[in-house]
Design a protein around this motif. Structure first.
Motif, PDB file in Angstrom:
ATOM      1  N   GLN A   1     -19.807 -10.355  15.850  1.00  0.00           N
ATOM      2  CA  GLN A   1     -19.749  -8.929  15.563  1.00  0.00           C
ATOM      3  C   GLN A   1     -20.803  -8.209  16.415  1.00  0.00           C
ATOM      4  O   GLN A   1     -21.779  -8.804  16.844  1.00  0.00           O
ATOM      5  N   GLU A   2     -20.559  -6.928  16.651  1.00  0.00           N
ATOM      6  CA  GLU A   2     -21.468  -6.081  17.448  1.00  0.00           C
ATOM      7  C   GLU A   2     -21.695  -6.663  18.838  1.00  0.00           C
ATOM      8  O   GLU A   2     -22.836  -6.882  19.262  1.00  0.00           O
TER       9      GLU A   2
ATOM     10  N   TYR B   1     -14.117  -1.602  17.568  1.00  0.00           N
ATOM     11  CA  TYR B   1     -14.282  -0.695  16.437  1.00  0.00           C
ATOM     12  C   TYR B   1     -15.234   0.467  16.743  1.00  0.00           C
ATOM     13  O   TYR B   1     -15.595   1.231  15.855  1.00  0.00           O
ATOM     14  N   TRP B   2     -15.596   0.606  17.998  1.00  0.00           N
ATOM     15  CA  TRP B   2     -16.310   1.806  18.457  1.00  0.00           C
ATOM     16  C   TRP B   2     -16.053   1.902  19.950  1.00  0.00           C
ATOM     17  O   TRP B   2     -16.565   1.122  20.731  1.00  0.00           O
TER      18      TRP B   2
ATOM     19  N   PHE C   1     -17.821   5.006  13.961  1.00  0.00           N
ATOM     20  CA  PHE C   1     -17.230   3.667  13.935  1.00  0.00           C
ATOM     21  C   PHE C   1     -15.880   3.685  13.224  1.00  0.00           C
ATOM     22  O   PHE C   1     -15.695   4.381  12.231  1.00  0.00           O
TER      23      PHE C   1
ATOM     24  N   ARG D   1     -14.313   0.777  11.630  1.00  0.00           N
ATOM     25  CA  ARG D   1     -14.468  -0.635  11.251  1.00  0.00           C
ATOM     26  C   ARG D   1     -13.111  -1.287  11.046  1.00  0.00           C
ATOM     27  O   ARG D   1     -12.131  -0.627  10.701  1.00  0.00           O
TER      28      ARG D   1
ATOM     29  N   THR E   1     -14.801  -9.685  10.518  1.00  0.00           N
ATOM     30  CA  THR E   1     -14.953  -8.285  10.137  1.00  0.00           C
ATOM     31  C   THR E   1     -16.401  -7.823  10.203  1.00  0.00           C
ATOM     32  O   THR E   1     -17.335  -8.636  10.240  1.00  0.00           O
ATOM     33  N   HIS E   2     -16.558  -6.512  10.199  1.00  0.00           N
ATOM     34  CA  HIS E   2     -17.869  -5.861  10.106  1.00  0.00           C
ATOM     35  C   HIS E   2     -17.677  -4.573   9.318  1.00  0.00           C
ATOM     36  O   HIS E   2     -17.116  -3.604   9.819  1.00  0.00           O
TER      37      HIS E   2
ATOM     38  N   ASP F   1     -18.796  -1.151   7.044  1.00  0.00           N
ATOM     39  CA  ASP F   1     -19.718  -0.046   7.277  1.00  0.00           C
ATOM     40  C   ASP F   1     -21.071  -0.285   6.613  1.00  0.00           C
ATOM     41  O   ASP F   1     -21.165  -0.944   5.563  1.00  0.00           O
TER      42      ASP F   1
ATOM     43  N   GLN G   1     -13.069  -0.685   1.471  1.00  0.00           N
ATOM     44  CA  GLN G   1     -13.002  -1.658   2.561  1.00  0.00           C
ATOM     45  C   GLN G   1     -12.765  -3.066   2.031  1.00  0.00           C
ATOM     46  O   GLN G   1     -12.032  -3.854   2.648  1.00  0.00           O
TER      47      GLN G   1
END
Length: 404
Positions: A147-148, A183-184, A232, A234, A254-255, A257, A269
């Motif tokens: 993630q990220e 997601y961004w 974002f 997500r 997943t990630h 908020d 979510q």
């Protein structure tokens, strides 16, 4: 006055044009969309049945995990290796929020009020890529959920494709198969602490083929229309891994908020994620869900109490994660989180000068009833200087008797 009005009008027009251009660069996603999967070379499916294989090995000591545990006296979790089916392949999964390879030398504007930093240095991102590659090489997971992580369209990390850079560092241990979901993603974010292009995504890497993947949009945080457009989006990245038996294994990355307390967003979510799981359950497809949930565990409010007393941290007193914990097994388990050493299962080390080490659990692996868990741990000892999150690792194999 005429010239002043003209200048003001020109300025307003320029601002409108910039906002309009930035607005159309945002990639906006439907509720569910298929995403590409690919393998850089031919690879065999995961040997889920009838293939005797060695236990996962850590490169650092070249010992099978069970030998390591027996020598250290560590307890097995939820099952005994002696009772495991002898002919099933083990699947090692690692979930890791790598914080876009920023490292731990910064307090960003979103970490604490008045945080001074907006962007890591290029040197630090390169050094962090080196460290992440070392951890992956040592753990050698079959499936890696990241993630990220940014790609070549993100100005904050110098337009470097971080997945490609990571794979290059892994060399012969690079992952042949991969899929991702942004997601961004925008050509220009007008936030004063960003003011540039962003391109952040979920990435799932696998040593086995992934036959299909789709992106599931999670509910959005409630903002004004302008903020919502550039905020974002997500998601859950669902990918199906091929197996020798022909029955797919679903990998969910997943990630959720952050800063969603008190809004009902986290519950929404969780509900959307649960709907994805429900579909897999109806099809009797084994699944593993991993990621950064930004939710405290359902541990009787132990962590919530500690954080609220120490920092006034913003988390719902009744964690939305309970909806998953009540139905499915997880890493860290609730037994571990309420045991005598819950700190061994903390996964988040905030970029906050007042915090000296990991102080909460936000990252998890959940898994379906078809799986038997052989090992689980948080890699803490040598990862505190890498990211504000720590790797969560689980070693699984399919049970002899899968539920009907």
């Amino acid at each position: 006055m005429k010239y002043l009005a003209y200048a003001l009008g020109t300025l307003i027009l320029g601002v409108v044009l910039v906002i309009g251009w930035a607005w159309q660069t945002v990639v906006w996603y439907p509720p569910v969309v298929d995403v590409a999967t690919s393998c850089d070379q031919p690879v065999a499916p995961w040997p889920d049945r009838g293939a005797a294989t060695q236990s996962p090995v850590r490169k650092s000591d070249n010992l099978p995990i069970e030998a390591e545990l027996l020598s250290s006296g560590s307890r097995l979790i939820e099952s005994s290796r002696d009772s495991s089916p002898p002919n099933n392949s083990k699947l090692k999964v690692m979930s890791f929020n790598v914080q876009y390879m920023a490292g731990k030398n910064y307090v960003f504007f979103y970490d604490v009020e008045g945080g001074p930093d907006n962007q890591p240095s290029k040197v630090d991102t390169e050094l962090t890529l080196d460290r992440v590659a070392e951890i992956i090489e040592d753990e050698n997971p079959d499936v890696l959920m990241l993630q990220e992580i940014n790609d070549e369209h993100d100005s904050r990390t110098y337009f470097v494709d971080q997945v490609a850079a990571l794979q290059q560092r892994l060399g012969s241990q690079a992952y042949p198969c991969h899929t991702s979901a942004h997601y961004w993603q925008a050509g220009l974010v007008l936030h004063p602490n960003v003011l540039g292009a962003v391109s952040m995504k979920l990435v799932t890497l696998s040593r086995y083929p992934m036959t299909q993947a789709r992106r599931h949009q999670l509910p959005l945080m409630d903002h004004d229309p302008l903020t919502t457009r550039f905020y974002f989006q997500r998601a859950v990245l669902e990918s199906w891994m091929a197996t020798e038996s022909g029955k797919p294994v679903a990998l969910l990355n997943t990630h959720f908020d952050a800063w969603g307390e008190g809004s009902g967003l986290m519950q929404s979510q969780v509900a959307t994620t649960s709907a994805v799981i429900d579909s897999l359950e109806r099809q009797q497809i084994p699944w593993i869900l991993g990621g950064d949930f930004n939710l405290l565990p359902d541990d009787g409010n132990r962590q919530w109490t500690l954080l609220t007393e120490a920092h006034g941290q913003g988390f719902d007193e009744q964690t939305a994660l309970a909806a998953l914990s009540d139905r499915y097994r997880q890493i860290p388990s609730l037994m571990d989180l309420t045991g005598s050493h819950p700190e061994q299962w903390y996964t988040h080390f905030p970029n906050d000068p007042s915090v000296s080490g990991p102080d909460r659990t936000l990252d998890y692996l959940f898994y379906s009833d078809q799986w038997q868990l052989n090992d689980a741990y948080i890699r803490q000892s040598d990862t505190l200087d890498v990211s504000d999150h720590l790797p969560v690792i689980g070693v699984f194999e399919l049970s002899e008797q899968a539920p009907e």
